[in-house]
Design an enzyme around this catalytic site. Structure first.
Site, PDB file in Angstrom:
ATOM      1  N   GLY A  92      25.189  31.310  56.098  1.00  0.00           N
ATOM      2  CA  GLY A  92      23.939  30.832  57.966  1.00  0.00           C
ATOM      3  C   GLY A  92      23.181  29.654  57.791  1.00  0.00           C
ATOM      4  N   LYS A 145      36.696  30.875  64.195  1.00  0.00           N
ATOM      5  CA  LYS A 145      37.405  31.231  62.633  1.00  0.00           C
ATOM      6  C   LYS A 145      36.960  32.551  62.535  1.00  0.00           C
ATOM      7  CE  LYS A 145      36.262  31.003  58.682  1.00  0.00           C
ATOM      8  NZ  LYS A 145      36.873  31.850  58.121  1.00  0.00           N
ATOM      9  N   CYS A 152      25.675  44.949  58.359  1.00  0.00           N
ATOM     10  CA  CYS A 152      24.248  44.822  58.496  1.00  0.00           C
ATOM     11  C   CYS A 152      22.854  45.473  58.413  1.00  0.00           C
ATOM     12  CB  CYS A 152      24.557  43.417  59.158  1.00  0.00           C
ATOM     13  SG  CYS A 152      24.751  43.717  60.619  1.00  0.00           S
ATOM     14  N   GLU A 196      21.194  43.382  49.652  1.00  0.00           N
ATOM     15  CA  GLU A 196      22.091  43.859  50.302  1.00  0.00           C
ATOM     16  C   GLU A 196      22.881  43.908  49.675  1.00  0.00           C
ATOM     17  OE1 GLU A 196      24.205  41.224  54.083  1.00  0.00           O
ATOM     18  OE2 GLU A 196      23.296  43.597  55.115  1.00  0.00           O
ATOM     19  N   GLY A 254      26.863  36.837  60.017  1.00  0.00           N
ATOM     20  CA  GLY A 254      27.901  36.331  57.883  1.00  0.00           C
ATOM     21  C   GLY A 254      26.513  35.963  57.256  1.00  0.00           C
TER      22      GLY A 254
END
Ligand code: NAD
Length: 496
Positions: free
Chosen positions: A248, A190, A300, A399, A243
């Site tokens: 998660g 996906k 990330c 983040e 992700g």
């Protein structure tokens, strides 16, 4: 391996044939959820609608993957043969790299040069590496008594679902697919809503390379529909996810509420770049700023926190601001562009919000601001920002996933380590020093899955990649990734 040349990327993009269906059992099919309506962040242009998967479509894809697995057409092939098929797939990707790079650039705004030279190189290497490695991995024969024989073997887990983000769309995909396929699993992929065109074309190339129908299925769709349906499916054996931490953790819940499938989460980060007093400040600051602004900061591992001795703080801000002012966004389709578009208007607003709040908290803004940047009319662009902050500021803790560098002063090594380890994340860190003892001692005290010393983002396929703490515990790359997609079997044979 690849060099982006020419000035005709816009015409080439206009001529692209975009795949818009679901790829299930080797066939293009329509999904029954409301189609996705992607927009190119390069110029805000609407791209063709993409079919989106509902629960029923995901179920069909999982059943296709299971049937392919059970048939043995891939799972029972000799590892050498699977390896050769992956190497053929790598060659197909290599031969179509310009098209794939252009799809990435069009859908998520990465500069064509980076898409081709960095991302496509990594994707080809990844499939080749696992193709070459898979028949060199040995099983175990434990030492037992003369009357028995013990075997510890690895078997493919079965059906793997890979759910990936948009920032390095095909690299993240390759890091999942290559090891999962190498050991014989079937996969349902996906892709992210903002990067489905490249994933669909990649899967088509897998078919062309001879990977049997049903072994790799692609179900584009929304996270809360197609992603959730995979997470909750009772016939998926493994979820490999990259992700955000929020999503998660949702996968861990989906697993707990369904069949307890294995979940491998690789989540966000807040990389600290720790400059020790003996380091070459200019070199460290420039590399950190580049590492924070690369891929428009949508990484990330973005080195978004620069930690410097208090005496060097003002000089570090100056150097970083200079890098920011000379790293401005431009048209992703120009081969000279190193900074492209932000993936979406939503993401751009989110980044600008961090800068506005930092300003309101009293941060010193040394370069950039909360305003959008005008690179290509209609597109989503944001110039790099450098802020002088304390570790408590929101922008230094959360983040941002955009080109915003926080410069933070520390008093001594203990203070520096407390700041470096003081976020919920633990993905990566950088350390700058020429003192061998300090490097060894300090790197051990940094809570992160990856530590770079006197460099940033270096490494190769032999090194595992992943984090600790809130950054998850999944590991991509290296032979260790094979462990995620295999079950250990112990066979005890009593000899007569
Ligand atoms: P995201 O978590 O929003 O989406 C990732 C994937 O999950 C997408 O395919 C999305 O459709 C799907 N998804 C979203 N909501 C879902 C739900 N409720 N149920 C199931 N699936 C769902 O992340 P993103 O915005 O695409 O990517 C940015 C994040 O990814 C950042 O936090 C970044 O740090 C992280 N990231 C981590 C790594 C790593 O290797 N550790 C690499 C790249 C990106």
């Amino acid at each position: 391996m690849f060099t982006a040349t020419g000035s005709d990327w816009e015409q080439r993009a206009a001529a692209l044939h975009l795949r818009t269906g679901l790829l299930i059992d080797g066939e293009w099919v329509q999904g029954s959820a409301e189609p996705l309506t992607p927009i190119s962040p390069r110029d805000g242009r609407a791209l063709p609608a993409i079919s989106a998967a509902s629960d029923a479509d995901v179920d069909r894809a999982v059943r296709s993957a299971r049937a392919a697995f059970d048939s043995g057409c891939w799972s029972q092939r000799a590892p050498r043969e699977r390896g050769q098929a992956l190497i053929a797939f790598a060659q197909k990707i290599h031969d179509n790299a310009e098209e794939l790079a252009l799809l990435i650039s069009l859908e998520m705004g990465k500069p064509i040069r980076e898409a081709l030279q960095t991302e496509m190189r990594a994707v080809v290497n990844c499939f080749r590496w696992y193709g070459e490695a898979v028949d060199k991995v040995l099983d175990e024969l434990p030492v037992t008594s003369p009357n028995s024989l013990a075997l510890v073997t690895r078997e493919p887990a079965g059906v793997v679902a890979a759910v990936v983000p948009w920032n390095f769309p095909l690299t993240m995909t390759a890091w999942k697919l290559a090891p999962a396929l190498a050991v014989g699993n079937s996969v349902v992929l996906k892709p992210a809503e903002n990067s489905s065109f490249s994933a669909l074309r990649l899967a088509e190339l897998a078919l062309e390379a001879g990977i049997p129908a049903g072994v790799l299925n692609v179900t584009p769709g929304r996270g809360h529909e197609a992603g959730r349906a995979l997470g909750e499916h009772n016939d998926v054996d493994v979820i490999t996810f990259t992700g955000s931490p929020e999503v998660g953790r949702k996968f861990l819940t989906y697993s707990g509420l369904s069949n307890g499938k294995r979940v491998w989460p690789e989540l966000g980060g807040k990389t600290a770049s720790l400059v020790l007093p003996d380091a070459d400040l200019e070199r460290a600051v420039r590399a950190t700023a580049d590492g924070c602004f690369y891929n428009q900061g949508q990484m990330c591992t973005a080195s978004s926190r620069l930690l410097v001795p208090r005496a060097d703080r003002d000089r570090a801000l100056e150097i970083a601001a200079e890098v920011a002012r000379t790293t401005l966004p431009a048209d992703p389709f120009e081969v000279t562009t190193s900074m492209g578009a932000i993936v979406s208007e939503n993401q751009l607003r989110s980044i600008a919000g961090f800068v506005e709040r930092a300003d309101a908290e009293g941060a010193e803004i040394a370069a950039g601001g909360a305003e959008r940047f005008d690179a290509v009319a209609g597109g989503s662009y944001f110039a790099p920002v450098v802020v002088g902050v304390t570790p408590e500021n929101e922008v230094a803790r959360r983040e941002v996933f955009g080109p915003v560098l926080s410069v933070i002063a520390y008093d001594d090594l203990d203070d520096a380590l407390a700041i470096a380890n003081g976020t919920e994340y633990g993905l990566a860190a950088a350390l700058w020093s020429n003192d061998l003892n300090a490097v060894h001692r300090v790197s051990r005290r940094i809570k992160a899955g990856v530590v770079w010393v006197n460099c940033f983002e270096e490494g190769d396929m032999t090194m595992p990649f992943g984090g600790v703490k809130g950054s998850g515990y999944g590991r991509d790359k290296s032979l260790h990734a094979l462990e995620k997609f295999t079950d250990l079997k112990s066979t005890w044979i009593e000899l007569s």
